[in-house]
Design a protein around this motif. Sequence first.
Motif, PDB file in Angstrom:
ATOM      1  N   ASP A   1      -9.314   7.001  27.102  1.00  0.00           N
ATOM      2  CA  ASP A   1     -10.156   6.830  25.915  1.00  0.00           C
ATOM      3  C   ASP A   1     -11.579   7.296  26.163  1.00  0.00           C
ATOM      4  N   ASN A   2     -12.051   7.156  27.409  1.00  0.00           N
ATOM      5  CA  ASN A   2     -13.441   7.476  27.714  1.00  0.00           C
ATOM      6  C   ASN A   2     -13.529   7.904  29.177  1.00  0.00           C
ATOM      7  N   VAL A   3     -13.966   9.147  29.422  1.00  0.00           N
ATOM      8  CA  VAL A   3     -14.048   9.643  30.797  1.00  0.00           C
ATOM      9  C   VAL A   3     -15.156   8.956  31.589  1.00  0.00           C
ATOM     10  N   GLN A   4     -15.993   8.153  30.919  1.00  0.00           N
ATOM     11  CA  GLN A   4     -17.029   7.412  31.629  1.00  0.00           C
ATOM     12  C   GLN A   4     -16.577   6.009  32.026  1.00  0.00           C
ATOM     13  N   ASN A   5     -15.355   5.626  31.637  1.00  0.00           N
ATOM     14  CA  ASN A   5     -14.817   4.322  32.003  1.00  0.00           C
ATOM     15  C   ASN A   5     -14.177   4.432  33.388  1.00  0.00           C
ATOM     16  N   LEU A   6     -14.848   3.894  34.390  1.00  0.00           N
ATOM     17  CA  LEU A   6     -14.423   4.105  35.774  1.00  0.00           C
ATOM     18  C   LEU A   6     -13.048   3.519  36.051  1.00  0.00           C
ATOM     19  N   ASP A   7     -12.776   2.324  35.544  1.00  0.00           N
ATOM     20  CA  ASP A   7     -11.466   1.714  35.782  1.00  0.00           C
ATOM     21  C   ASP A   7     -10.353   2.545  35.157  1.00  0.00           C
ATOM     22  N   GLU A   8     -10.576   2.981  33.932  1.00  0.00           N
ATOM     23  CA  GLU A   8      -9.562   3.754  33.212  1.00  0.00           C
ATOM     24  C   GLU A   8      -9.284   5.070  33.932  1.00  0.00           C
ATOM     25  N   VAL A   9     -10.340   5.752  34.368  1.00  0.00           N
ATOM     26  CA  VAL A   9     -10.166   7.044  35.035  1.00  0.00           C
ATOM     27  C   VAL A   9      -9.554   6.852  36.427  1.00  0.00           C
ATOM     28  N   ARG A  10      -9.950   5.800  37.136  1.00  0.00           N
ATOM     29  CA  ARG A  10      -9.349   5.550  38.453  1.00  0.00           C
ATOM     30  C   ARG A  10      -7.841   5.369  38.347  1.00  0.00           C
ATOM     31  N   ASN A  11      -7.406   4.583  37.381  1.00  0.00           N
ATOM     32  CA  ASN A  11      -5.966   4.356  37.221  1.00  0.00           C
ATOM     33  C   ASN A  11      -5.239   5.635  36.836  1.00  0.00           C
ATOM     34  N   ALA A  12      -5.879   6.454  35.987  1.00  0.00           N
ATOM     35  CA  ALA A  12      -5.277   7.739  35.631  1.00  0.00           C
ATOM     36  C   ALA A  12      -5.175   8.650  36.845  1.00  0.00           C
ATOM     37  N   ALA A  13      -6.215   8.649  37.682  1.00  0.00           N
ATOM     38  CA  ALA A  13      -6.190   9.474  38.891  1.00  0.00           C
ATOM     39  C   ALA A  13      -5.093   9.022  39.846  1.00  0.00           C
ATOM     40  N   LEU A  14      -4.894   7.716  39.968  1.00  0.00           N
ATOM     41  CA  LEU A  14      -3.845   7.215  40.860  1.00  0.00           C
ATOM     42  C   LEU A  14      -2.458   7.604  40.352  1.00  0.00           C
ATOM     43  N   ARG A  15      -2.297   7.615  39.033  1.00  0.00           N
ATOM     44  CA  ARG A  15      -1.001   8.059  38.486  1.00  0.00           C
ATOM     45  C   ARG A  15      -0.761   9.533  38.807  1.00  0.00           C
ATOM     46  N   LEU A  16      -1.795  10.338  38.714  1.00  0.00           N
ATOM     47  CA  LEU A  16      -1.654  11.757  39.045  1.00  0.00           C
ATOM     48  C   LEU A  16      -1.410  11.938  40.544  1.00  0.00           C
ATOM     49  N   MET A  17      -2.073  11.138  41.358  1.00  0.00           N
ATOM     50  CA  MET A  17      -1.897  11.239  42.813  1.00  0.00           C
ATOM     51  C   MET A  17      -0.505  10.799  43.251  1.00  0.00           C
ATOM     52  N   ASN A  18       0.151  10.049  42.417  1.00  0.00           N
ATOM     53  CA  ASN A  18       1.516   9.645  42.748  1.00  0.00           C
ATOM     54  C   ASN A  18       2.457  10.847  42.771  1.00  0.00           C
ATOM     55  N   ARG A  19       2.033  11.942  42.091  1.00  0.00           N
ATOM     56  CA  ARG A  19       2.826  13.183  42.118  1.00  0.00           C
ATOM     57  C   ARG A  19       2.440  14.050  43.317  1.00  0.00           C
ATOM     58  N   ARG A  20       1.112  14.178  43.555  1.00  0.00           N
ATOM     59  CA  ARG A  20       0.641  14.972  44.694  1.00  0.00           C
ATOM     60  C   ARG A  20      -0.802  14.563  44.998  1.00  0.00           C
ATOM     61  N   PRO A  21      -1.234  14.604  46.261  1.00  0.00           N
ATOM     62  CA  PRO A  21      -2.611  14.240  46.611  1.00  0.00           C
ATOM     63  C   PRO A  21      -3.593  15.333  46.200  1.00  0.00           C
ATOM     64  N   PHE A  22      -4.854  14.969  46.066  1.00  0.00           N
ATOM     65  CA  PHE A  22      -5.902  15.921  45.691  1.00  0.00           C
ATOM     66  C   PHE A  22      -6.710  16.339  46.911  1.00  0.00           C
ATOM     67  N   ASP A  23      -7.143  17.598  46.891  1.00  0.00           N
ATOM     68  CA  ASP A  23      -8.055  18.096  47.914  1.00  0.00           C
ATOM     69  C   ASP A  23      -9.506  17.991  47.474  1.00  0.00           C
ATOM     70  N   ALA A  24      -9.741  17.958  46.159  1.00  0.00           N
ATOM     71  CA  ALA A  24     -11.115  17.938  45.645  1.00  0.00           C
ATOM     72  C   ALA A  24     -11.119  17.410  44.217  1.00  0.00           C
ATOM     73  N   VAL A  25     -12.274  16.912  43.822  1.00  0.00           N
ATOM     74  CA  VAL A  25     -12.512  16.489  42.441  1.00  0.00           C
ATOM     75  C   VAL A  25     -13.631  17.361  41.878  1.00  0.00           C
ATOM     76  N   VAL A  26     -13.417  17.921  40.684  1.00  0.00           N
ATOM     77  CA  VAL A  26     -14.420  18.743  40.010  1.00  0.00           C
ATOM     78  C   VAL A  26     -14.810  18.049  38.710  1.00  0.00           C
ATOM     79  N   ALA A  27     -16.095  17.778  38.555  1.00  0.00           N
ATOM     80  CA  ALA A  27     -16.617  17.125  37.347  1.00  0.00           C
ATOM     81  C   ALA A  27     -17.732  18.001  36.788  1.00  0.00           C
ATOM     82  N   PRO A  28     -17.422  18.846  35.795  1.00  0.00           N
ATOM     83  CA  PRO A  28     -18.360  19.900  35.402  1.00  0.00           C
ATOM     84  C   PRO A  28     -19.388  19.537  34.355  1.00  0.00           C
ATOM     85  N   ALA A  29     -19.403  18.311  33.834  1.00  0.00           N
ATOM     86  CA  ALA A  29     -20.324  17.975  32.748  1.00  0.00           C
ATOM     87  C   ALA A  29     -21.054  16.688  33.059  1.00  0.00           C
TER      88      ALA A  29
END
Length: 414
Positions: free
Chosen positions: A54-82
Amino acid sequence: MTSPPPVRDVLVVGRRRLELVNRMVQDPDLRLSLITEPDCLPLYPPVAAVELVDNVQNLDEVRNAALRLMNRRPFDAVVAPAESSIPTGGYLRTYLGLPGIPFDVAHAFCNKNAMKARLRRAGIPVADSRLVPLADSVERVLRAQGLPAVIKPVWGDGSANVHVVRDEAELAELTRPDGPLLGSSAYNEPPFLVEEYLEFEDEYHCDGLVRDGEVQFAAVSKYIVPSLRSMGSVFGSYTLPADDDAARAVAELHREVVRAMGLADSVTHLEVFRTRRGFVVGEIACRPGGSGIPRNLLRAYGFDTWEHFLATELNNPLQWRPDVADGSFAWVMFPLHRGVVSRVPDAGVFADLAEVEEVDIKVKPGERIAGTLYSSSMSAVVHCRTDLPGDVPDLVTALQERFTVEYETPVPVS
């Protein structure tokens, strides 16, 4: 036979800033996953995996989304362009132990109250300011600061929702629940920052490259019109030579600000005012400047701000030296107004002006302009080169006389 480099998995967190993503999807060595908001997703090219929040500034919401994505494959880097996602990107790097700008530094660059506090502690000149924790405190804090004053969201992007309050009438208008400050957007909400109104005539920006905590490159430009006075009028900036007195002072201030902010690796965009008491820092960002600034820096110095920003986000140092071109380089942005566009001059209107090297017209007849207009909203942008910086103001006057967009019926704010 040399084996190809391994594919790197990169998590992108953002809303509508697509410059980097459009570059990254062309790189076969990168595999992208994305966290964004539902209304932003249609803007993005296809990527390997997506999670919506709902909001990319919500740290809890984004952390949980990132963990779901990491469950498929780990990340080498995070890019935050804005601006809106830089602190979130920093939080994920700190949480996941990844390289790049950590949360405390990213937060200080994007939370204007934290930024000013850090600079003030380092003895760097900034405007006096007060925090407004809740909406019902706006009037009280503005009166305590004294009018005129400037009020802006603590979390904001560029000049969005920045207001100058000069008198009681503007104070009453601004503090209405459905007024321009409190009722304009879900993203423009407390806390706010109230600052003293600085009397100044000149505003500058300094755009730099920082590696290993040291400024490797810095270029100083002067705004044609200060940004807070530019809404509805021509806007832009032009480069100053390194030996210009103002450029030297601003470049040195940039170096002090970078040190105070604790930045190790990124590109920077610093705003500075020349006041009666000297140069005063407005804000600094750890990302490329907006509007025509990246293109202007590329033309003047060969400095591709987005390429270098991406390299720092991916922890890929670039071997680069500035290639300084002759003359002063300017970008001039023409305003956009609400209404139905009835007439737009074509690029040929500047054909006899040798200083004009590029013209990019953004609107066409019949187009309906409505909704919120930002400092980056434009009808056209022109890139020019003059022999001397002092030649730019007369050139801008000539450009204004030639390029006027006409509108039919005004469109109300929606």
